[in-house]
Write an enzyme that holds these catalytic residues in place. Sequence first.
Site, mmCIF file in Angstrom:
data_model
loop_
_atom_site.group_PDB
_atom_site.id
_atom_site.type_symbol
_atom_site.label_atom_id
_atom_site.label_comp_id
_atom_site.label_asym_id
_atom_site.label_seq_id
_atom_site.Cartn_x
_atom_site.Cartn_y
_atom_site.Cartn_z
ATOM 1 N N GLY A 151 9.853 -104.923 -15.022
ATOM 2 C CA GLY A 151 11.280 -104.878 -15.317
ATOM 3 C C GLY A 151 12.085 -105.901 -14.543
ATOM 4 O O GLY A 151 11.613 -106.495 -13.571
ATOM 5 N N LYS A 205 5.965 -113.744 -18.918
ATOM 6 C CA LYS A 205 7.380 -114.111 -18.737
ATOM 7 C C LYS A 205 7.540 -115.198 -17.682
ATOM 8 O O LYS A 205 8.485 -115.988 -17.737
ATOM 9 C CB LYS A 205 8.221 -112.877 -18.404
#
Length: 331
Positions: A139, A194
């Site tokens: 996250g 990412k």
Amino acid sequence: MNIKTNKVGIIGSGSWATALAKILLENVNEINWFFRKKATIETFKQNKHNPRYLHEVEFDTSKINFCEDINCIVSNSDILIIAVPSAFLPSVLADVTDLSGKYILSGVKGIVTEENLLVAEYLQKYFNVDHGRIGVLAGPCHAEEVAREKLSYLTVACTTEEKAITFTQLLECDYIYTTPSDDIWGTEYAAVLKNVVAVAAGIAHGQRFGDNFHAVLISRAIQEIKRFVDQVHPIDRDIKAPAYLGDLMVTAYSQFSRNRTFGSMIGKGYSVKTAQLELNMVAEGYYATKSIHEINQHYKVDMPICEAVYNILYNKVPPHKVFAELTKKLC
């Protein structure tokens, strides 16, 4: 596992480990913390903050049991939180004799490059840690904002959501909201990917592409990530959730993102070595790029953004040439 009373140890001494220590001490009475050098520990005790990272975070050091012997930390902790760069994980854990019976929460957003193993896979293979005892942190949550107690959101992924909920009790506080997940594989791979995309975003910035292109790059990137994680671990997941899209966005756009900063240097013409030296921190995306390229030789997922970064960093193709081709593939 009684999260509130069990002893918790931290392996890692960087900015993310320091932020996690701050969060933990909101919920537990004391922590064990591994530092390699005794001199660093003495400086920490004297100044009440990590001498190298997040200086603004002041600690009550009476609540911290420091030790430069990693096995001391392991033996005196029921729960271990690992927050070191993935490239250094084997050397950090090299002297560890036994992790059996420990619960482990991984804050490592990277891949162990020697064998292209996720952290959970590495711990199972070399330390026989059952997947049911491992949690993964995911996250959008930059250490610098945790230091300032900016509201942040963390996802904890385990093999079952029930175990993830137990781990969240370590982290939930006034400025940290938590979400449990049972997607341990997808969240780990998304965290690796990412970082690669953030390097691409940085290269685009260094090449003076504008906001319009960046928006397209990120929207295509989340599709690329979904294709990969669905191929590797096909379960029902919402790729728009914070653990996936949220983490991607903050890493690709934030001023605190070392991967974006590293990519921006490459886009401006820095060599990889020069960019790494000037950054003076580990950009996980550099190592992840090669690992994902090698892993994808087996899965053969269409990944034009990751391949573009690989060609720039490892095949040394000039960024302007690679992006001239990439821009066509993003239509």
